[in-house]
Scaffold this active site. Structure first.
Site, PDB file in Angstrom:
ATOM      1  N   TYR A   1      -5.099   2.082   8.231  1.00 29.21           N
ATOM      2  CA  TYR A   1      -4.272   0.986   7.707  1.00 29.21           C
ATOM      3  C   TYR A   1      -3.809   0.003   8.781  1.00 29.21           C
ATOM      4  CZ  TYR A   1      -0.572   4.256   9.130  1.00 29.21           C
ATOM      5  OH  TYR A   1       0.215   5.133   9.827  1.00 29.21           O
TER       6      TYR A   1
ATOM      7  N   CYS B   1      37.471  15.181  23.075  1.00 33.54           N
ATOM      8  CA  CYS B   1      38.161  16.153  23.903  1.00 33.54           C
ATOM      9  C   CYS B   1      38.493  15.474  25.223  1.00 33.54           C
ATOM     10  CB  CYS B   1      37.242  17.355  24.135  1.00 33.54           C
ATOM     11  SG  CYS B   1      37.635  18.333  25.594  1.00 33.54           S
TER      12      CYS B   1
ATOM     13  N   CYS C   1      40.542  20.506  21.327  1.00 31.84           N
ATOM     14  CA  CYS C   1      39.138  20.848  21.520  1.00 31.84           C
ATOM     15  C   CYS C   1      38.947  22.337  21.227  1.00 31.84           C
ATOM     16  CB  CYS C   1      38.717  20.539  22.957  1.00 31.84           C
ATOM     17  SG  CYS C   1      37.077  21.172  23.373  1.00 31.84           S
TER      18      CYS C   1
ATOM     19  N   ASP D   1       2.311  10.391   3.349  1.00 30.30           N
ATOM     20  CA  ASP D   1       3.178  11.324   4.052  1.00 30.30           C
ATOM     21  C   ASP D   1       2.315  12.308   4.836  1.00 30.30           C
ATOM     22  OD1 ASP D   1       5.371  12.632   4.923  1.00 30.30           O
ATOM     23  OD2 ASP D   1       5.815  13.633   3.034  1.00 30.30           O
TER      24      ASP D   1
ATOM     25  N   LYS E   1       2.656   4.552   1.160  1.00 30.79           N
ATOM     26  CA  LYS E   1       2.960   5.097   2.477  1.00 30.79           C
ATOM     27  C   LYS E   1       2.622   6.580   2.440  1.00 30.79           C
ATOM     28  CE  LYS E   1       6.519   5.046   6.009  1.00 30.79           C
ATOM     29  NZ  LYS E   1       6.407   6.406   6.512  1.00 30.79           N
TER      30      LYS E   1
ATOM     31  N   CYS F   1      36.128  20.937  30.731  1.00 31.67           N
ATOM     32  CA  CYS F   1      35.752  21.530  29.453  1.00 31.67           C
ATOM     33  C   CYS F   1      34.341  22.094  29.587  1.00 31.67           C
ATOM     34  CB  CYS F   1      35.797  20.495  28.335  1.00 31.67           C
ATOM     35  SG  CYS F   1      35.133  21.106  26.764  1.00 31.67           S
TER      36      CYS F   1
ATOM     37  N   LYS G   1      11.084   2.929   0.733  1.00 26.97           N
ATOM     38  CA  LYS G   1      11.036   4.378   0.557  1.00 26.97           C
ATOM     39  C   LYS G   1      11.438   4.796  -0.860  1.00 26.97           C
ATOM     40  CE  LYS G   1      10.503   6.653   3.995  1.00 26.97           C
ATOM     41  NZ  LYS G   1      11.205   6.820   5.268  1.00 26.97           N
TER      42      LYS G   1
ATOM     43  N   CYS H   1      37.841  24.137  24.844  1.00 27.11           N
ATOM     44  CA  CYS H   1      38.729  24.266  26.000  1.00 27.11           C
ATOM     45  C   CYS H   1      40.207  24.134  25.650  1.00 27.11           C
ATOM     46  CB  CYS H   1      38.353  23.242  27.075  1.00 27.11           C
ATOM     47  SG  CYS H   1      38.783  21.540  26.634  1.00 27.11           S
TER      48      CYS H   1
ATOM     49  N   GLU I   1       0.860  -1.190   0.000  1.00 29.68           N
ATOM     50  CA  GLU I   1       0.000   0.000   0.000  1.00 29.68           C
ATOM     51  C   GLU I   1       0.892   1.235   0.000  1.00 29.68           C
ATOM     52  OE1 GLU I   1      -1.678   0.647   4.155  1.00 29.68           O
ATOM     53  OE2 GLU I   1      -0.532  -1.197   4.399  1.00 29.68           O
TER      54      GLU I   1
END
Length: 700
Positions: free
Chosen positions: A233, A443, A425, A127, A125, A449, A321, A428, A123
Site C-alpha cells: 500500500y 514525591c 509517597c 491489522d 487498514k 526516594c 479507526k 519513601c 482502503e
DNA sequence: GTGCCTCGAGTTCA
DNA sequence: CTCGAGGCAC
C-alpha cells in the site's frame, strides 16, 4: 586499493573498495558477536568503519544494500540483523469520529489553500505488521520490519515465503522499496492453531500475533509452513516515481505482481470517505482477515509532497479507526507507582480479562483527576463518574495497545468511599505535592526516594541515553538491590569493585560479566547530547538535549554556562532562554539542576569517568539561507505560507512572523503592506517570491 | 490570550 | 499510544 586515500578514489575503485570493506567487516562482526572470538581490535574495526563512511559520503550512489553503515550494531547470536530504513517508516494520525475526518479534509485544504475538493483514496487498514521490501534491478534484496520506524529487523529469508511478495519484478525502477502489511487470514489462523494444539504447542491468541510470530521465526523453513499473506500500500526509497497519483501507484504495484487490497477506492469528498468507511465496516466480518479501520490518503502525489510531514506523521493521510473492543471486569485495587520525576501514577489492578485477544491485568489511571472523572480543565469524563476499588469497569485498549478504563457501572457499586489519593509517597513516605494547575502529584523525596533513584538510573541506561548492552531495567534493579550501584558514576567503577563477584552471581557467568563490562567500556565515550539527556533534568527530553548540545557544543562550555547562569537575569540566562525551543520553564529547570549541590556532585563524579564528545551544529546542506531569520508577507502565489515556512526551516532558516532588527530577509508577495515598509526602513533585504525560490534552490 | 504543534513522561503486553 | 504542558505564532 586499501591504501588509496578516499578523496583519490575513482568511482570504480570506490565501488570495489566498498564491496571489500563490507566483506571484511562482516567477517569481523561475525567473529566478534556470533563466535565471541574477535579477529580484529576495536581501533582497527573503527578505522574500517570510518573509511567506509567516508567513501559512502563521497559516492552516495554506491551505498550498498548490505553496507556496514546500515548494519546498526550487529546481530546478536540469537536474533535478527538490523536494517536502517532508507526512508523512515511512518505512523499515521488517527481519526475516531466523522468529525475528525471532516477536520482532516479541512486541514488539508487549508494547508494547500484550495477551495475546491481534494480527492482521496480509501482502503481497509489491515491489522498485521508492516514490512518494507527493497528491490534493486528487480531483485528482492532485503525485507525489514518497521521496528521503531528508523531501524527494523532483517526478515529477508522469511519474507520470501509470504504470498503476495514477488521475488523478482519486471519493469520496475532500479531501486524500489515496497511497503505493506503482512497478515494471516482467519481460515489459515484457525488451521494453524489446530495444528499447534495437535502438536501440544500453545495456540496464538489472534491472527496478528500469529502473523508476527510466524514472520519472526529464526528458521525460515518454519515461516514457510505458515500461511502468510501481504498487501502492498505504500513505498519508501524510489529511483523513479511510480505514478502521479496514489491510486495509480498502487495499480502499478499490482501490475508488478504485488497483492494490493481490492477495496482501495477513490473518493471525491469527505462525505464519500465516510460512506466508504460504512461500506468497509459492513463487510468487515466477511473479509476473511482482520482490519482495524480505514486509511485515507490524498490521491495526488504532488499534493502529498506539498503537504509533507509533521514530526512523525504525514499531513496527507489519516487512519479512521473502528471503535475499540471493550470488556467489563472488576477493579480489584488501585496501586500507586513512582516515576523518575517523582510523579505518582495510579494503576488499576484488574481481574484478568480478555480485550481484543489479549489478557489485560493492569490499566493506567493517569492521575487523581482521571479517577475523579474530570479532565485537566475540570470538564467531566465518563459523565463525571468516579472510579473506586471494587467497581465494575469497562476496559479498552487505546490504539489497540494501552489498556484504559472507559466507564464504570454504578449499579454494581458496593464501595461507599471515594478513592483517597495519597498525600505521601508510598515508597519513601515523603510528602507528595500537587502544584496548583498541574495534574500530577509528585514525591518530594528526590534522590533519597528509592523508587525515584531506581527510575532515574533506569533512565540513565535507557536506549536513547547511555544504551548499555546487557544493562537494562532488570539488571539495574538487581545492582541497586545488592548495593552495588547508587548513582550513575558507580556503573563505570562496577568492574573494579564487583567484577569478580558478578561472575559468581546466579544467572551470570564469566562470559556475560565480561560482555557487560565491555559494553560499559564502550559507552565511556559518549556524545554530549546523550549525556545531557541521560542526566534526567526535568523538561529536558531527547530533542531538547540535542538542542542544548548543538548550542553549547562541548560539555565544558555547557557546564560553565549553566553554572554562570542566574535564574531570570544576566547574559548566560538570556543566551539559554533565547534558544529557539527553550522557554522559561525549561531554562529554569536546567539552571536549578546545576545549582543544586547533590546533583552537581552526582554530575561531577560521573563526568570524571567519561570522555564526552562535542556535538557539531546541524548540517543544512550548504543552503544559502541557513541560520537566517526570514519573514514572509503578502500573498504568495506558488506555495502557501505554511509550505514556505516548512521549506525554509528544512534549510536551517528561522521563520518569524514580524519584521525586527533581527530579520535578515523579507519575502514579499503580492499586496505586501506594513511589513514591507518596516523592512525597507530597517534596511532589511527584500526578495520577491521568485527571487526567494531561486535563492533556496542554490547551495553554497 | 488563544490555538496549534511538539515534546516529555508515563504506561501495557508479548 | 496518549495526555498534559511548554513554546511560539497569530
Amino acid at each position: 586499493m586499501e591504501d588509496i586515500p578516499v578523496d583519490k578514489l575513482t568511482k570504480e575503485e570506490a565501488r570495489a573498495e566498498l564491496a571489500r570493506l563490507s566483506g571484511v567487516m562482516r567477517r569481523a562482526e561475525d567473529a566478534y558477536y556470533q563466535q565471541d572470538a574477535p579477529v580484529m581490535d576495536d581501533a582497527a574495526y573503527d578505522a574500517l568503519k570510518a573509511r567506509n563512511l567516508a567513501i559512502e559520503a563521497r559516492f552516495p550512489a554506491l551505498v550498498r544494500a548490505d553496507s556496514p553503515s546500515r548494519r546498526v550494531g550487529a546481530a546478536p547470536a540469537s536474533g535478527f540483523g538490523k536494517i536502517r530504513h532508507a526512508v523512515p517508516m511512518l505512523s499515521l494520525g488517527n481519526a475516531f469520529s466523522d468529525e475528525d475526518v471532516v477536520e482532516f479534509d479541512a486541514r488539508v485544504r487549508k494547508f494547500l489553500s484550495l477551495e475546491g475538493p481534494v480527492h482521496y483514496t480509501a482502503e481497509p487498514k489491515i491489522d498485521g505488521l508492516s514490512l518494507s521490501i527493497r528491490y534493486e534491478s528487480g531483485a528482492l534484496v532485503y525485507a525489514a520490519t518497521r521496528g521503531d520506524g528508523e531501524v527494523g529487523e532483517d526478515v529477508t529469508a522469511n519474507a520470501r515465503h509470504v504470498r503476495g511478495i514477488p521475488h523478482r519484478i519486471e519493469h520496475a525502477p532500479e531501486i524500489l522499496e515496497v511497503r505493506g502489511e503482512v497478515y494471516m487470514e482467519h481460515a489459515a489462523f484457525e488451521a494453524l492453531n489446530a495444528r499447534q494444539q495437535a502438536a501440544g504447542e500453545k495456540p496464538f491468541s489472534n491472527p496478528r500475533n500469529a502473523a508476527a510470530g510466524s514472520l519472526r521465526q529464526l528458521d525460515a523453513e518454519i515461516t514457510a509452513t505458515r500461511p502468510l499473506a501481504f498487501f502492498a500500500y505504500a513505498w519508501g526509497a524510489l529511483s523513479a516515481p511510480l505514478a502521479d497519483t496514489q491510486k495509480g501507484a498502487i495499480e502499478r504495484l499490482a501490475d508488478m505482481g504485488f497483492a494490493t487490497n481490492p477495496l482501495t477506492v477513490l473518493c471525491e469528498s469527505p462525505k464519500a470517505l465516510l460512506a466508504q468507511y460504512r461500506e468497509i465496516e459492513r463487510q468487515r466480518a466477511t473479509l476473511g482477515y482482520d482490519i482495524d479501520g480505514v486509511v485515507y490518503k490524498v490521491n495526488d502525489l504532488a499534493l502529498q509532497a506539498r503537504l509533507g510531514m509533521r514530526s512523525t506523521t504525514p499531513r496527507w493521510a489519516i487512519a479512521h479507526k473502528f471503535p475499540a473492543e471493550t470488556a467489563w471486569t472488576r477493579l480489584e485495587a488501585i496501586d500507586i507507582q513512582v516515576g523518575r520525576t517523582g510523579a505518582l501514577s495510579p494503576v488499576a489492578r484488574l481481574h484478568p480479562v480478555t480485550v481484543g485477544g489479549v489478557v489485560v491485568r493492569n490499566a493506567t489511571l493517569h492521575n487523581e483527576d482521571y479517577i475523579k472523572g474530570v479532565d485537566s480543565k475540570g470538564a467531566p469524563i465518563r459523565e463525571g463518574r468516579d472510579i473506586r476499588e471494587g467497581d465494575w469497569v469497562e476496559v479498552y485498549r487505546a490504539g489497540d495497545v494501552i489498556p484504559k478504563i472507559r466507564d464504570v457501572d454504578l449499579s454494581k457499586r458496593e464501595n461507599p468511599h471515594l478513592y483517597a489519593f495519597p498525600t505521601r509517597c508510598p515508597v519513601c513516605g515523603s510528602a507528595a505535592v500537587r502544584e496548583p494547575g498541574e495534574a500530577v502529584a509528585r514525591c518530594t523525596g528526590a534522590f533519597s526516594c528509592a523508587a525515584q533513584r531506581l527510575e532515574k538510573l533506569k533512565h540513565f541506561v535507557s536506549r536513547q541515553a547511555f544504551d548499555i548492552d546487557g544493562l537494562g531495567a532488570k539488571q539495574m534493579q538487581a545492582f541497586v538491590e545488592w548495593g552495588w550501584v547508587a548513582d550513575p558514576a558507580d556503573i563505570f567503577t562496577l568492574r573494579a569493585r564487583h567484577g569478580d563477584a558478578l561472575a559468581r552471581r546466579e544467572g551470570w557467568g564469566a562470559t556475560s560479566a565480561r560482555n557487560l563490562f565491555a559494553a560499559i567500556e564502550a559507552r565511556r565515550t559518549i556524545p554530549l547530547n546523550r549525556l545531557i539527556f541521560a542526566l534526567g533534568i526535568r523538561h529536558v527530553g531527547e530533542s531538547s538535549a540535542m538542542l542544548l548540545a548543538r548550542t553549547y557544543q562541548s560539555w565544558a562550555a555547557f557546564q560553565a554556562a549553566m553554572i554562570a547562569a542566574q535564574p531570570r537575569e544576566g547574559a548566560a540566562w538570556e543566551e539559554l532562554n533565547g534558544i529557539d525551543g527553550v522557554g522559561e520553564v525549561m531554562a529554569a529547570s536546567v539552571v536549578e539542576f546545576f545549582h543544586t549541590a547533590s546533583t552537581r556532585q552526582m554530575v561531577d563524579n560521573l563526568v570524571a569517568q567519561l570522555t564526552i564528545e562535542d556535538v557539531r551544529p546541524p548540517d543544512t546542506g550548504g543552503s544559502k539561507v541557513a541560520g537566517k531569520t526570514v519573514v514572509f508577507t503578502g500573498t504568495l502565489s506558488r506555495v502557501t505560507r505554511a509550505e514556505a515556512k516548512a521549506q525554509a526551516e528544512g534549510l536551517g532558516a528561522k521563520v518569524s512572523g514580524s519584521v525586527s532588527g533581527k530579520t535578515d530577509i523579507l519575502v514579499a508577495g503580492e499586496k505586501a503592506g506594513s511589513k514591507l515598509k518596516k523592512a525597507e526602513s530597517l534596511g532589511v533585504q527584500v526578495l520577491s517570491e521568485d527571487e526567494w525560490l531561486a535563492l533556496i534552490a542554490q547551495t553554497r
